[in-house]
Enzyme design. Structure first.
Site, short mmCIF file in Angstrom:
data_model
loop_
_atom_site.label_atom_id
_atom_site.label_comp_id
_atom_site.label_asym_id
_atom_site.label_seq_id
_atom_site.Cartn_x
_atom_site.Cartn_y
_atom_site.Cartn_z
N HIS A 1 0.85 -1.19 0.00
CA HIS A 1 0.00 0.00 0.00
C HIS A 1 0.88 1.24 0.00
CE1 HIS A 1 -4.18 -1.59 1.29
NE2 HIS A 1 -3.57 -2.43 0.48
N PRO B 1 -4.55 0.69 18.76
CA PRO B 1 -4.30 0.15 17.41
C PRO B 1 -4.24 1.20 16.29
CG PRO B 1 -6.51 -0.43 18.19
CD PRO B 1 -5.80 0.18 19.35
N TYR C 1 -9.15 5.68 7.24
CA TYR C 1 -9.30 6.03 8.66
C TYR C 1 -10.30 7.18 8.72
CZ TYR C 1 -5.01 3.41 9.84
OH TYR C 1 -4.06 2.44 10.04
N LYS D 1 0.73 -0.06 14.98
CA LYS D 1 2.12 -0.15 15.45
C LYS D 1 2.42 -1.35 16.35
CE LYS D 1 3.89 3.02 13.18
NZ LYS D 1 3.63 2.21 11.96
N TYR E 1 4.07 6.38 10.05
CA TYR E 1 3.19 5.27 9.67
C TYR E 1 3.97 4.14 9.03
CZ TYR E 1 -1.09 2.86 8.37
OH TYR E 1 -2.09 1.92 8.27
P1 FAD Z 1 0.94 -11.76 21.59
O1 FAD Z 1 0.48 -11.78 20.18
O2 FAD Z 1 -0.02 -11.33 22.64
O3 FAD Z 1 1.50 -13.20 21.90
C1 FAD Z 1 1.82 -13.61 23.22
C2 FAD Z 1 1.66 -15.11 23.34
O4 FAD Z 1 2.03 -15.51 24.64
C3 FAD Z 1 0.23 -15.56 23.13
O5 FAD Z 1 0.19 -16.59 22.16
C4 FAD Z 1 -0.22 -16.03 24.50
O6 FAD Z 1 -1.15 -17.10 24.43
C5 FAD Z 1 1.09 -16.45 25.13
N1 FAD Z 1 1.09 -16.38 26.60
C6 FAD Z 1 0.54 -15.44 27.40
N2 FAD Z 1 0.77 -15.70 28.68
C7 FAD Z 1 1.50 -16.82 28.72
C8 FAD Z 1 2.06 -17.59 29.78
N3 FAD Z 1 1.90 -17.23 31.05
N4 FAD Z 1 2.77 -18.69 29.46
C9 FAD Z 1 2.96 -19.05 28.15
N5 FAD Z 1 2.44 -18.36 27.12
C10 FAD Z 1 1.72 -17.27 27.39
N6 FAD Z 1 -0.39 -4.39 15.41
C11 FAD Z 1 0.12 -3.93 14.23
O7 FAD Z 1 1.35 -3.78 14.13
N7 FAD Z 1 -0.66 -3.64 13.15
C12 FAD Z 1 -2.00 -3.77 13.22
O8 FAD Z 1 -2.66 -3.54 12.21
C13 FAD Z 1 -2.59 -4.19 14.46
N8 FAD Z 1 -3.92 -4.32 14.58
C14 FAD Z 1 -4.42 -4.83 15.74
C15 FAD Z 1 -5.79 -4.99 15.81
C16 FAD Z 1 -6.34 -5.52 16.97
C17 FAD Z 1 -7.83 -5.68 17.03
C18 FAD Z 1 -5.51 -5.91 18.08
C19 FAD Z 1 -6.11 -6.50 19.34
C20 FAD Z 1 -4.15 -5.73 18.00
C21 FAD Z 1 -3.60 -5.20 16.84
N9 FAD Z 1 -2.23 -5.04 16.72
C22 FAD Z 1 -1.73 -4.53 15.56
C23 FAD Z 1 -1.35 -5.40 17.82
C24 FAD Z 1 -0.68 -6.77 17.61
O9 FAD Z 1 -1.64 -7.76 17.37
C25 FAD Z 1 0.17 -7.14 18.84
O10 FAD Z 1 1.02 -6.05 19.14
C26 FAD Z 1 1.00 -8.41 18.61
O11 FAD Z 1 0.18 -9.54 18.64
C27 FAD Z 1 2.09 -8.56 19.68
O12 FAD Z 1 2.75 -9.80 19.52
P2 FAD Z 1 3.41 -10.53 20.75
O13 FAD Z 1 3.96 -11.81 20.20
O14 FAD Z 1 4.33 -9.60 21.45
O15 FAD Z 1 2.22 -10.81 21.75
C1 DHB Z 2 -5.71 -2.84 10.89
C2 DHB Z 2 -5.61 -2.56 12.23
C3 DHB Z 2 -5.13 -1.33 12.62
O1 DHB Z 2 -5.01 -1.03 13.91
C4 DHB Z 2 -4.75 -0.37 11.69
O2 DHB Z 2 -4.31 0.82 12.10
C5 DHB Z 2 -4.82 -0.68 10.36
C6 DHB Z 2 -5.31 -1.93 9.96
C7 DHB Z 2 -6.24 -4.16 10.46
O3 DHB Z 2 -6.54 -4.99 11.32
O4 DHB Z 2 -6.37 -4.38 9.25
#
Ligand code: FAD
Ligand code: DHB
Length: 389
Positions: free
Chosen positions: A72, A292, A200, A296, A384
């Site tokens: 994009h 979100p 957005y 980031k 961004y």
């Molecule tokens: P997590 O994905 O939370 O993974 C942590 C893992 O640890 C999980 O699998 C969990 O089950 C496991 N765990 C937890 N506790 C324990 C324990 N005690 N013992 C063993 N395992 C455990 N980010 C972006 O960059 N772009 C986006 O567009 C974006 N959109 C988003 C939209 C939504 C609706 C949401 C909710 C988040 C979004 N994010 C986005 C954020 C992104 O999803 C998270 O920042 C990302 O998942 C972080 O990854 P992580 O591996 O650090 O943590």
């Molecule tokens: C999506 C999530 C976001 O937080 C964002 O800023 C852009 C896209 C997504 O889930 O597609």
């Protein structure tokens, strides 16, 4: 059991770190609380920065993403019936990639499994021991048995609700937090996206986001109350509300259909400092959360993985702990800037119940500045697409 790096959490941070380490001959074991299917079923991020794309390539898992992801070059910002575009490529030379977190996670799981990597699923009661000494170990329960693994380092990749951050004594960490008084209700539907780039939207009824995963899979969000429940929203109510929040000419082209996933995410800004305690290193959502808006979360998790991976390779390959010693400082310097951007973009795009007339005027002035100023658009684009690392 013994390994070099014990990774707690099999989300994107833990998997990516493990796969990168494997490619450099450094062993790790991942402990994941959930099942593989549960982790893969979580619909989350959708927009990836170049830094994460590079790491995926370096981890040897970038192939499908490069083929199936969508570049994009810009995004649209709507307010009321107005809409303008910010061109990332024009301002920074760099696009972003639309490729779902579920796909990133799937590619990483497949690579770990193909390489014979050890991932222990459905672990309970994970506890980190002696992280402030030379020989840390981790214990857990699994299928009724007590287990233990000794390691050189522990990587806390277990998300916001994980055990790693809480294993650092309270007097050795400081937390900074801002909770927003609303959430995002998101749906996934097998319908063509309303527009080929993300929209957005700031509307008088609250924020909305039109995003996508591919040509026939759309992801839409609307700002909702922090106390709202998914059950309160039928698909029809969701579509009707989304249409009211995007410009009329865009709403006319919206193709609706049944949702295949619906969830509510709270909005929070959070940082813990430092991100290291002895031989325990926090990575991704375990150390920080962004609202979100601006996508980031996953991308900041990736920059942490980059700094930790380079610190660990420096340690194992050159017997030099400098990168590990600087990990927290380097990671946080980038995190705080991503926190600022996500906070700023959230303030700009949402309706706040306690907003005064003055606050509202400030929001309009900020939006007008972004619409009309090349400099403001460049600053937005630079953040961004992701600050360099
Ligand atoms: P997590 O994905 O939370 O993974 C942590 C893992 O640890 C999980 O699998 C969990 O089950 C496991 N765990 C937890 N506790 C324990 C324990 N005690 N013992 C063993 N395992 C455990 N980010 C972006 O960059 N772009 C986006 O567009 C974006 N959109 C988003 C939209 C939504 C609706 C949401 C909710 C988040 C979004 N994010 C986005 C954020 C992104 O999803 C998270 O920042 C990302 O998942 C972080 O990854 P992580 O591996 O650090 O943590
Ligand atoms: C999506 C999530 C976001 O937080 C964002 O800023 C852009 C896209 C997504 O889930 O597609």
């Amino acid at each position: 059991m013994r390994t070099q790096v014990c990774i707690i959490g099999g989300g994107p941070s833990g998997l990516l770190l493990s796969q990168l380490l494997h490619r450099r001959g450094i062993e790790s074991v991942i402990l994941e609380r959930q099942t593989r299917d549960y982790v893969l079923g979580r619909i989350r991020a959708g927009v990836l920065e170049q830094g994460l794309l590079r790491l995926m390539d370096e981890a040897g898992v970038g192939g499908r993403m490069r083929r199936e992801g969508f570049e994009h070059a810009g995004t649209l910002i709507a307010y009321g019936e107005e809409m303008f575009r910010i061109d990332f490529v024009e301002h920074t030379g760099t696009p972003v990639m639309v490729y779902g977190q579920t796909e990133v996670t799937r590619d990483l799981y497949e690579a770990r499994e193909a390489a014979g990597g050890i991932i222990e699923f459905e672990v309970e009661g994970v506890a980190i021991h002696d992280a402030d000494r030379d020989a840390p170990y981790v214990t857990w329960r699994q299928g009724g048995a007590e287990k233990r693994i000794d390691c050189d380092f522990v990587a806390g990749c277990d998300g916001f609700h994980g055990v790693s951050r809480r294993s650092i004594p309270e007097d050795a960490r400081r937390e900074y937090e801002k909770v927003y008084p609303f959430g995002w209700l998101g749906i996934l539907s097998e319908t063509p996206p309303v527009n080929h780039e993300l929209i957005y939207a700031n509307s008088p009824r609250g924020f909305a986001l039109c995003s996508m995963r591919n040509e026939n899979l759309s992801r839409y969000y609307v700002q909702c109350s922090a106390h709202d429940k998914v059950e309160n929203w039928s698909d029809d109510e969701f579509w009707a509300e989304l249409k009211r929040r995007i410009p009329g000419h865009v709403a006319e082209g919206l193709v609706t259909g049944p949702s295949i996933e619906k969830s509510i995410a709270p909005l929070r800004s959070f940082v813990t400092e430092p991100m290291r305690w002895g031989r325990l290193f926090l990575c991704g959502d375990a150390a920080h959360i962004v609202p979100p808006t601006g996508a980031k979360g996953l991308n900041t998790a990736a920059s942490d993985v980059h700094y930790l991976f380079s610190g660990l390779t420096q340690f194992y390959e050159l017997n030099d702990a400098e990168g590990l010693d600087l990990y927290s400082e380097r990671a946080l310097a980038r995190i705080w800037k991503a926190e600022r951007f996500s906070w700023w973009f959230s303030q700009l795009m949402h309706r706040f119940e306690d907003q005064t007339e003055f606050d509202r005027k400030m929001q309009i002035a900020e939006m007008e500045l972004l619409r009309s100023s090349e400099a403001a658009q460049k600053a937005m684009a630079e953040n961004y697409v992701g600050l360099p690392y």
